[in-house]
Design an enzyme around this catalytic site. Structure first.
Site, PDB file in Angstrom:
ATOM      1  N   ASP A  65      72.946 -25.151  90.311  1.00  0.00           N
ATOM      2  CA  ASP A  65      71.666 -25.127  89.625  1.00  0.00           C
ATOM      3  C   ASP A  65      71.193 -26.560  89.422  1.00  0.00           C
ATOM      4  O   ASP A  65      72.020 -27.444  89.206  1.00  0.00           O
ATOM      5  CB  ASP A  65      71.885 -24.476  88.246  1.00  0.00           C
ATOM      6  CG  ASP A  65      70.759 -23.554  87.835  1.00  0.00           C
ATOM      7  OD1 ASP A  65      70.125 -22.961  88.717  1.00  0.00           O
ATOM      8  OD2 ASP A  65      70.526 -23.428  86.620  1.00  0.00           O
ATOM      9  N   TYR A  67      69.872 -29.830  87.409  1.00  0.00           N
ATOM     10  CA  TYR A  67      69.959 -30.262  86.014  1.00  0.00           C
ATOM     11  C   TYR A  67      68.681 -29.828  85.295  1.00  0.00           C
ATOM     12  O   TYR A  67      67.587 -29.899  85.854  1.00  0.00           O
ATOM     13  CB  TYR A  67      70.091 -31.776  85.928  1.00  0.00           C
ATOM     14  CG  TYR A  67      71.357 -32.333  86.532  1.00  0.00           C
ATOM     15  CD1 TYR A  67      72.612 -31.946  86.072  1.00  0.00           C
ATOM     16  CD2 TYR A  67      71.302 -33.274  87.564  1.00  0.00           C
ATOM     17  CE1 TYR A  67      73.782 -32.472  86.623  1.00  0.00           C
ATOM     18  CE2 TYR A  67      72.463 -33.805  88.119  1.00  0.00           C
ATOM     19  CZ  TYR A  67      73.700 -33.398  87.645  1.00  0.00           C
ATOM     20  OH  TYR A  67      74.842 -33.923  88.195  1.00  0.00           O
ATOM     21  N   PHE A  78      73.828 -32.508  92.180  1.00  0.00           N
ATOM     22  CA  PHE A  78      74.621 -33.513  91.468  1.00  0.00           C
ATOM     23  C   PHE A  78      73.900 -34.847  91.286  1.00  0.00           C
ATOM     24  O   PHE A  78      74.408 -35.752  90.628  1.00  0.00           O
ATOM     25  CB  PHE A  78      75.975 -33.753  92.154  1.00  0.00           C
ATOM     26  CG  PHE A  78      76.872 -32.559  92.164  1.00  0.00           C
ATOM     27  CD1 PHE A  78      77.474 -32.119  90.990  1.00  0.00           C
ATOM     28  CD2 PHE A  78      77.111 -31.854  93.331  1.00  0.00           C
ATOM     29  CE1 PHE A  78      78.300 -31.000  90.981  1.00  0.00           C
ATOM     30  CE2 PHE A  78      77.939 -30.733  93.335  1.00  0.00           C
ATOM     31  CZ  PHE A  78      78.531 -30.302  92.164  1.00  0.00           C
ATOM     32  N   HIS A 187      85.910 -27.960  90.396  1.00  0.00           N
ATOM     33  CA  HIS A 187      84.591 -28.543  90.150  1.00  0.00           C
ATOM     34  C   HIS A 187      84.754 -29.894  89.442  1.00  0.00           C
ATOM     35  O   HIS A 187      85.699 -30.085  88.676  1.00  0.00           O
ATOM     36  CB  HIS A 187      83.782 -27.587  89.266  1.00  0.00           C
ATOM     37  CG  HIS A 187      82.327 -27.856  89.254  1.00  0.00           C
ATOM     38  ND1 HIS A 187      81.747 -28.757  88.386  1.00  0.00           N
ATOM     39  CD2 HIS A 187      81.324 -27.350  90.001  1.00  0.00           C
ATOM     40  CE1 HIS A 187      80.442 -28.790  88.600  1.00  0.00           C
ATOM     41  NE2 HIS A 187      80.147 -27.942  89.576  1.00  0.00           N
TER      42      HIS A 187
END
Length: 221
Positions: A65, A67, A78, A187
């Site tokens: 998703d 930010y 990221f 992750h």
């Protein structure tokens, strides 16, 4: 608002973007951007594709998703805009990169420099409402981005997929591992990283080792 998919990708995805689900998705996204604050800025929704053409793809990193904080998302998973504080996951990515490659910790969290080298930084969902994580999930984005992964797997060869965390690992079913290289790990979020599932995976040097073995230009991480 205009939904812009670069021509190099439109050629590959032309049948999908004509489907009813994609038309419903674009209608939903337009309504959301007109009625609420959403991220990334609309001109950056397809930045992952604009900065990395289909032909250029050598590495794929899959996020979940964008930010949802003010000024963070820039259309690449990221990644954050220049001068924006590094979120915890990105910070852990850079710490691993620093240790793995013995390079300085980056000043900017903007990963456009990777996209321009053939790293597709793909979020499964490309938009989100401000401060509402997951608010644009299950609206059609996942079907679209799954098609992107499937198309890369079928139409290209010797691509390296970096699957970080449980969500990304589920995408392995879309990847032909007889043609492509897949590296998996936990992750980079603090919850996973602090439990020992992220640090030490050496995915950056491993990626370059594979690229070198295929006589491809290594990524300058």
């Amino acid at each position: 608002m205009k939904i812009y998919i670069p021509q190099s990708w439109k050629n590959e995805l032309k049948y999908d973007i004509q489907k009813s689900y994609f038309k419903d998705l674009t209608t939903f996204v337009k309504q959301e951007y007109n009625s609420a604050k959403c991220f990334p800025p609309e001109q950056n929704i397809f930045s992952a594709f604009t900065l990395c053409t289909f032909d250029a793809v050598k590495v794929v990193i899959i996020g979940q998703d964008p930010y949802h904080g003010e000024g963070q998302a820039n259309g690449l998973c990221f990644s954050v805009a220049d001068k924006v504080k590094h979120p915890p996951s990105l910070k852990n990515i850079f710490i691993e990169m620093e240790a793995d490659l013995e390079i300085p910790y980056p000043i900017s969290g903007n990963l456009e420099y990777l996209a321009k080298q053939g790293v597709l930084l793909l979020n499964a969902t490309l938009t989100v409402r401000a401060h509402q994580a997951g608010s644009h999930q299950n609206k059609g984005w996942e079907q679209f981005t799954d098609t992107v992964i499937d198309k890369i797997s079928k139409e290209k060869k010797e691509v390296i997929f970096l699957l970080w965390g449980g969500f990304a690992k589920k995408k392995i079913k879309l990847i032909d591992q007889t043609k492509h290289t897949v590296f998996t790990s936990g992750h980079p979020s603090p919850l996973s990283a602090n439990r020992g599932f992220w640090f030490g995976n050496k995915h950056f040097s491993k990626t370059n080792t594979v690229l070198k073995s295929k006589n491809k230009k290594e990524i300058i991480w």
